[in-house]
Motif scaffolding. Sequence first.
Motif, mmCIF file in Angstrom:
data_model
loop_
_atom_site.group_PDB
_atom_site.id
_atom_site.type_symbol
_atom_site.label_atom_id
_atom_site.label_comp_id
_atom_site.label_asym_id
_atom_site.label_seq_id
_atom_site.Cartn_x
_atom_site.Cartn_y
_atom_site.Cartn_z
ATOM 1 N N PRO A 33 -11.732 -26.442 13.688
ATOM 2 C CA PRO A 33 -10.906 -27.861 13.795
ATOM 3 C C PRO A 33 -11.133 -28.192 15.189
ATOM 4 N N PRO A 34 -10.986 -29.513 15.336
ATOM 5 C CA PRO A 34 -11.067 -29.993 16.817
ATOM 6 C C PRO A 34 -9.917 -29.752 17.762
ATOM 7 N N VAL A 35 -10.280 -29.550 18.895
ATOM 8 C CA VAL A 35 -9.131 -29.070 20.069
ATOM 9 C C VAL A 35 -9.444 -29.855 21.270
ATOM 10 N N PHE A 36 -8.585 -30.804 21.655
ATOM 11 C CA PHE A 36 -8.606 -31.476 22.570
ATOM 12 C C PHE A 36 -7.327 -32.280 23.579
ATOM 13 N N GLY A 37 -7.400 -32.204 24.658
ATOM 14 C CA GLY A 37 -6.059 -32.523 25.464
ATOM 15 C C GLY A 37 -6.388 -33.301 26.574
ATOM 16 N N ILE A 38 -5.295 -33.979 27.366
ATOM 17 C CA ILE A 38 -5.639 -34.970 28.469
ATOM 18 C C ILE A 38 -4.768 -34.329 29.745
ATOM 19 N N ALA A 39 -4.410 -33.074 29.675
ATOM 20 C CA ALA A 39 -3.670 -32.510 30.747
ATOM 21 C C ALA A 39 -4.565 -32.579 32.094
ATOM 22 N N VAL A 40 -5.624 -32.003 32.085
ATOM 23 C CA VAL A 40 -6.487 -32.000 33.481
ATOM 24 C C VAL A 40 -6.937 -33.620 33.552
ATOM 25 N N LEU A 41 -7.048 -34.548 32.740
ATOM 26 C CA LEU A 41 -7.825 -35.610 32.929
ATOM 27 C C LEU A 41 -6.505 -36.550 33.657
ATOM 28 N N ALA A 42 -5.115 -36.418 33.131
ATOM 29 C CA ALA A 42 -4.127 -37.180 33.625
ATOM 30 C C ALA A 42 -3.931 -36.505 34.916
ATOM 31 N N PHE A 43 -3.767 -35.245 35.250
ATOM 32 C CA PHE A 43 -3.822 -34.638 36.539
ATOM 33 C C PHE A 43 -4.665 -35.263 37.672
ATOM 34 N N GLY A 44 -5.949 -35.218 37.235
ATOM 35 C CA GLY A 44 -6.828 -35.828 38.251
ATOM 36 C C GLY A 44 -7.006 -37.323 38.438
ATOM 37 N N THR A 45 -6.733 -37.974 37.336
ATOM 38 C CA THR A 45 -6.528 -39.475 37.588
ATOM 39 C C THR A 45 -5.421 -39.708 38.501
ATOM 40 N N ILE A 46 -4.120 -39.120 38.460
ATOM 41 C CA ILE A 46 -3.141 -39.387 39.124
ATOM 42 C C ILE A 46 -3.575 -38.923 40.844
ATOM 43 N N VAL A 47 -3.809 -37.714 40.830
ATOM 44 C CA VAL A 47 -3.955 -36.932 42.024
ATOM 45 C C VAL A 47 -5.058 -37.810 42.926
ATOM 46 N N SER A 48 -6.272 -38.130 42.261
ATOM 47 C CA SER A 48 -7.180 -38.807 43.209
ATOM 48 C C SER A 48 -6.675 -40.341 43.411
ATOM 49 N N SER A 49 -6.025 -40.865 42.481
ATOM 50 C CA SER A 49 -5.591 -42.368 42.836
ATOM 51 C C SER A 49 -4.480 -42.133 43.875
ATOM 52 N N ILE A 50 -3.611 -41.217 43.793
ATOM 53 C CA ILE A 50 -2.632 -41.042 45.250
ATOM 54 C C ILE A 50 -3.293 -40.743 46.525
ATOM 55 N N ILE A 51 -4.393 -39.833 46.494
ATOM 56 C CA ILE A 51 -5.074 -39.759 47.707
ATOM 57 C C ILE A 51 -5.755 -41.035 48.246
#
Length: 335
Positions: A86-104
């Motif tokens: 079955p498919p497995v996917f999540g947004i943990a890495v994407l959320a972290f990267g989006t928020i961290v790069s925007s804060i920087i």
Amino acid sequence: MDISTKSTQAPPPLPQPPVTEQKRAVRGATRPGDRIFLGLSRGSGILLLAIMAAIAAFLTYRASLAISKDEGNFLTTFEWNTGANPPVFGIAVLAFGTIVSSIIAMVIAVPIAVAIALFLTHYAPRRLRGPIAYVIDLLAAVPSIVYGLWGAMILVPYLTGLFGWLDAYLGWTGIFSWEGGAPRSMLTVGILLAIMILPIITNVSREVFRQVPQMHEEAALALGATRWEVIRMAVLPFGRSGVISASMLGLGRALGETMAVATVLSPDFLIHGSLLNPGGGTFAQNIASKFSEATEFGRDALIASGLVLFVITLLVNGAARAIIARRKEYSGANA
């Protein structure tokens, strides 16, 4: 005085509630042009709300189709494999990267943009204001793919020295430790995004600072204030709401940037403790890189990640509006 005369006198009129400016404007809309403009403006506002509701409904529907078949936790899974069975996917890495790069990007861009705006409005000679403002306007018009190509070919190679210096002096913190390799990391993305949003924040902040009432500055100077004290006591308080609005505009572009991030980042689905090591990802970068080759279910999964980005953007803008509402006394409309 005659008693009959007293009894026939009319009672004094009752006090009427005050008529607001909005009600007065609506009552005054008696001409056909006024009524047409009132209807068009009201309809535009309602149409905007309807479009936002339609976007939210579409994203929610398509996201629910994908999340219902996800075998992992959509919010905490460190994997994106929509083609598995079955498919497995999540947004943990994407959320972290989006928020961290925007804060920087915001940490780097906002102070520099405000400083440039203050320099152009209060320090720069007249002969320099025009050329500098023209260059800033030109930077705001550069397409994001051009920034991405410049970042990949020019910025990334020249960051090797900076990464080595950060590792030598601040590597003990863990945040700036570097294991070598190409500097295609979250810090690189943050620096590139800061360069991209710098013109937007600078232009809006400059226009806000130009609207400061001249009497405020002259009064501070008459009391013996220095130029910096005038800026600190009169200019910055007046322009605080405008600077926050400009920052939110820049943050909106940083959150949704796609091609420039995809060009300079080496993505993976791991959260790295160091900002210098390659890896990570963002919502927009992941959608741009995977959408063309994704299946129908994979596109639904990408739409689900887009829904999270949509919610984050709404929360950020709502927070900005709340901050501005607390500082109404410094808005230009109430000056």
